[in-house]
Design a protein around this motif. Structure first.
Motif, PDB file in Angstrom:
ATOM      1  N   PRO A 383      12.046   4.350  -7.654  1.00 19.57           N
ATOM      2  CA  PRO A 383      10.798   3.709  -8.101  1.00 19.57           C
ATOM      3  C   PRO A 383      10.601   2.292  -7.552  1.00 19.57           C
ATOM      4  O   PRO A 383       9.467   1.838  -7.406  1.00 19.57           O
ATOM      5  CB  PRO A 383      10.952   3.693  -9.627  1.00 19.57           C
ATOM      6  N   LEU A 384      11.701   1.578  -7.236  1.00 19.25           N
ATOM      7  CA  LEU A 384      11.588   0.206  -6.725  1.00 19.25           C
ATOM      8  C   LEU A 384      11.950   0.092  -5.246  1.00 19.25           C
ATOM      9  O   LEU A 384      11.377  -0.737  -4.539  1.00 19.25           O
ATOM     10  CB  LEU A 384      12.502  -0.729  -7.534  1.00 19.25           C
ATOM     11  N   TYR A 385      12.928   0.890  -4.795  1.00 19.81           N
ATOM     12  CA  TYR A 385      13.440   0.731  -3.431  1.00 19.81           C
ATOM     13  C   TYR A 385      13.439   2.086  -2.725  1.00 19.81           C
ATOM     14  O   TYR A 385      14.391   2.856  -2.846  1.00 19.81           O
ATOM     15  CB  TYR A 385      14.860   0.154  -3.457  1.00 19.81           C
ATOM     16  N   SER A 386      12.351   2.383  -2.018  1.00 15.53           N
ATOM     17  CA  SER A 386      12.240   3.643  -1.287  1.00 15.53           C
ATOM     18  C   SER A 386      11.026   3.543  -0.369  1.00 15.53           C
ATOM     19  O   SER A 386      10.220   2.609  -0.477  1.00 15.53           O
ATOM     20  CB  SER A 386      12.042   4.824  -2.252  1.00 15.53           C
ATOM     21  N   GLU A 387      10.891   4.503   0.534  1.00 11.36           N
ATOM     22  CA  GLU A 387       9.717   4.522   1.421  1.00 11.36           C
ATOM     23  C   GLU A 387       8.441   4.690   0.603  1.00 11.36           C
ATOM     24  O   GLU A 387       7.403   4.109   0.913  1.00 11.36           O
ATOM     25  CB  GLU A 387       9.871   5.663   2.437  1.00 11.36           C
ATOM     26  N   GLU A 388       8.554   5.476  -0.485  1.00 10.36           N
ATOM     27  CA  GLU A 388       7.380   5.695  -1.347  1.00 10.36           C
ATOM     28  C   GLU A 388       6.974   4.386  -2.043  1.00 10.36           C
ATOM     29  O   GLU A 388       5.790   4.080  -2.178  1.00 10.36           O
ATOM     30  CB  GLU A 388       7.681   6.767  -2.396  1.00 10.36           C
ATOM     31  N   ALA A 389       7.977   3.629  -2.496  1.00 10.89           N
ATOM     32  CA  ALA A 389       7.681   2.344  -3.151  1.00 10.89           C
ATOM     33  C   ALA A 389       7.001   1.389  -2.177  1.00 10.89           C
ATOM     34  O   ALA A 389       6.017   0.715  -2.522  1.00 10.89           O
ATOM     35  CB  ALA A 389       8.975   1.727  -3.693  1.00 10.89           C
ATOM     36  N   VAL A 390       7.513   1.345  -0.942  1.00 11.79           N
ATOM     37  CA  VAL A 390       6.900   0.475   0.078  1.00 11.79           C
ATOM     38  C   VAL A 390       5.460   0.907   0.330  1.00 11.79           C
ATOM     39  O   VAL A 390       4.542   0.075   0.414  1.00 11.79           O
ATOM     40  CB  VAL A 390       7.728   0.518   1.386  1.00 11.79           C
ATOM     41  N   ALA A 391       5.240   2.223   0.438  1.00  9.35           N
ATOM     42  CA  ALA A 391       3.890   2.743   0.705  1.00  9.35           C
ATOM     43  C   ALA A 391       2.921   2.391  -0.420  1.00  9.35           C
ATOM     44  O   ALA A 391       1.717   2.211  -0.197  1.00  9.35           O
ATOM     45  CB  ALA A 391       3.947   4.257   0.902  1.00  9.35           C
ATOM     46  N   SER A 392       3.450   2.242  -1.652  1.00 11.39           N
ATOM     47  CA  SER A 392       2.584   1.908  -2.793  1.00 11.39           C
ATOM     48  C   SER A 392       2.340   0.400  -2.897  1.00 11.39           C
ATOM     49  O   SER A 392       1.686  -0.058  -3.833  1.00 11.39           O
ATOM     50  CB  SER A 392       3.198   2.430  -4.098  1.00 11.39           C
ATOM     51  N   GLY A 393       2.883  -0.360  -1.946  1.00 12.52           N
ATOM     52  CA  GLY A 393       2.651  -1.805  -1.945  1.00 12.52           C
ATOM     53  C   GLY A 393       3.763  -2.614  -2.573  1.00 12.52           C
ATOM     54  O   GLY A 393       3.630  -3.830  -2.771  1.00 12.52           O
TER      55      GLY A 393
END
Length: 604
Positions: A383-393
């Motif tokens: 939720p905090l450190y992942s490609e998905e988290a980066v993509a969500s801003g």
């Protein structure tokens, strides 16, 4: 992340905006009772430097009142502004905000429960009069026009390297040039604090290169960036040790750090009369005395290797080594290898030895927390450190602050559901390990990996494959036993049985960082500052009383001008910012009255 209905978001934003306005007015009026009326009965205020010139968590209204009584007049906080929109999670409104003090700008994160504050994080971001030369303040680089005294960038760097430590004294000396010392050195360089990093290895990154050859980072790339230069987008999720070593070496060059490799600190003492340290070092065989105002121990969170002693050890005909000295598996094919310990290093080394056809036995003395790498990534870090988290801003800077906004007192409650999900998800995996005799735990209170790390810095393994070898018997296991004595060609265990051995690896961890202070400064100073790390949670290997923050880390200690810096890559990156600001403020002569300097309860 699920979409928040616009009306809910508007309501949350209005609630937070109203709270911040009331908070701002009450603080400016120095009406502390009015400030306290804005907090719930259960409330936490975690402050990084802005109010306390410390890393300090105030738990409950009484603690907040005492902190404000001591600090409010000097701090003069103002201009509390909502940043972006608030979010609503159940009955909790959450939001980012910015604010200012008399000397600095700050950023924070707020959680309101039923309209009143539950958790508040305030962090110093920059000193008003000393902004970093970044973004709009970046240096021009080129010097336009004609100048007969022109000095090129290279000439300037060479002059600095020739002078600092010889004709010019550094303001700060960092002992230890691993990831921690390098990251802090970069922060201080950017802030204009003359600093020398002392490293006994020949090259930056050698503290990684010289470890066992299978070593990889067990934390994912999004969690591990260094300050200022994030890893590139093609960087592996789990970087191998030599790749990390090369990155650190590159980083010291491009960040223009004054990095003294092949240099050993002989000893150090604080000269009370002069208000400075006397640090004796040997650099490439030359003895040099440095006189910095500030001394930072960045010798690794783990401190000194714990090497146990056993009767008969001197008679052993094979090899004995601490895990930090293990060269790798190549020389041990066909050898009988015994590993004392069952945490990260023990598993990594055991798996590599098995891959190289060694006969491997692991001795597990007490239970270990195991979590599969993929499960940790998806359930805990994702939720905090992942490609998905980066993509969500969610940048890593924002992720660091969100994580820091959870007070250590309530962190177990935040972590337990994730580790409960992991227990269910990987139930079959855990059953196989237990069937093999492996002793498992999830921490004393089932709060999982990160709490175990914060409390004791040991007792866990992030599984990247070795557990399957244990479960199916490829790595032999003896659990609930230790070594009774060592014989010329074997080990006698505490249950009376005997194991043949050609190699013994002591994967027995490390002592507190203040062990380095004892070695380099004095036992008296080591005892004066006390144990480093741990929260005082009164759990295994973390005796009480409760401290609320990690002991002695990144903040003032009981020894004037002595600091400790370390932790994993995430902690080194994040907390180096606050340590650098504390050092910069002192160099510039700002008043830095420390509130809540922690008393020492444990000396090691």
């Amino acid at each position: 992340m699920s979409e928040i209905p616009a009306q809910t978001q508007q309501t949350a934003t209005a609630t937070v905006q109203g709270w911040l306005n009331d908070f701002d007015k009450a603080l400016q009026a120095q009406d502390i009772q009015r400030v306290l009326s804005l907090f719930n009965e259960e409330c936490y205020w975690r402050d990084f430097v802005t109010f306390t010139w410390n890393l300090k968590t105030c738990e409950g209204k009484d603690a907040i009142q005492a902190m404000l009584n001591a600090t409010l007049e000097n701090v003069r906080p103002s201009n509390w502004l909502l940043e972006g929109e608030a979010t609503q999670n159940g009955d909790i409104s959450e939001a980012w905000f910015t604010f200012e003090t008399a000397v600095a700008s700050g950023k924070g994160y707020l959680r309101l429960k039923d309209g009143k504050c539950w958790t508040l994080l305030t962090t110093m971001q920059s000193l008003h009069d000393y902004p970093e030369p970044r973004k709009h303040n970046r240096p021009k680089g080129a010097e336009h026009g004609a100048n007969k005294q022109r000095e090129t960038w290279l000439e300037s760097r060479e002059r600095e390297e020739a002078e600092l430590g010889y004709t010019q004294q550094p303001y700060c000396v960092i002992i230890g040039g691993g990831q921690g010392g390098i990251g802090l050195g970069a922060r201080l360089k950017q802030m204009g604090v003359p600093t020398i990093i002392i490293e006994r290895n020949e090259r930056a990154g050698d503290s990684w290169r010289k470890r066992y050859k299978s070593l990889c980072l067990h934390d994912p790339v999004w969690y591990d960036h260094l300050p200022y230069i994030p890893f590139p987008e093609n960087w592996p999720v789990f970087a191998p040790k030599d790749k990390v070593g090369d990155w650190l070496e590159m980083y010291t060059k491009v960040m223009e750090l004054n990095y003294w490799s092949s240099t050993e600190c002989q000893n150090a003492r604080f000269d009370e009369a002069a208000g400075e340290w006397v640090v004796n070092v040997k650099r490439n065989g030359e003895e040099i005395t440095l006189r910095p105002k500030q001394l930072v121990m960045a010798t690794g969170m783990s401190g000194m290797p714990n090497v146990p002693t056993f009767p008969g050890a001197e008679s052993f005909a094979g090899e004995q080594q601490h895990s930090s000295q293990h060269p790798g598996p190549d020389a041990y094919a066909g050898k009988k290898c015994v590993i004392l310990g069952s945490n990260n290093s023990a598993h990594d080394i055991a798996a590599a030895l098995w891959e190289h056809d060694a006969d491997v036995t692991m001795l597990q003395r007490s239970s270990t927390h195991i979590v599969k790498s993929d499960s940790l990534m998806e359930e805990v870090l994702g939720p905090l450190y992942s490609e998905e988290a980066v993509a969500s801003g969610l940048t890593h800077e924002k992720a660091d602050l969100i994580f820091a906004s959870i007070p250590y007192k309530v962190l177990p409650d935040f972590q337990r559901p994730a580790f409960e999900a992991i227990k269910q998800r990987d139930a079959e995996f855990y059953q196989r390990l237990e069937d093999a005799g492996f002793l498992l735990d999830f921490g004393d209170d089932d709060s999982g990996l990160f709490l175990k790390y914060l409390r004791r810095g040991s007792g866990y393994y992030i599984d990247v494959g070795a557990c399957d070898l244990v479960a199916n018997g490829d790595i032999k296991l003896r659990s609930g036993v230790g070594i009774e004595r060592i014989n010329p060609n074997s080990i006698t265990l505490s249950d009376g049985s005997e194991l043949e051995a050609d190699l013994i690896v002591y994967a027995t961890g490390y002592g507190s960082m203040n062990g380095w202070a004892a070695r380099l400064i004095s036992q008296e100073v080591a005892d004066k500052v006390g144990k480093c790390w741990g929260l005082g949670s009164d759990t295994t290997k973390d005796p009480g009383p409760w401290e609320g923050e990690l002991r002695n880390m990144w903040k003032p200690t009981q020894q004037e001008a002595l600091w400790f810096h370390g932790g994993n890559l995430h902690q080194s990156r994040h907390y180096s910012h606050y340590l650098a600001l504390q050092l910069k403020a002192r160099m510039e002569g700002l008043e830095t009255p420390v509130y809540g300097l922690q008393p020492v309860h444990h000396t090691s």
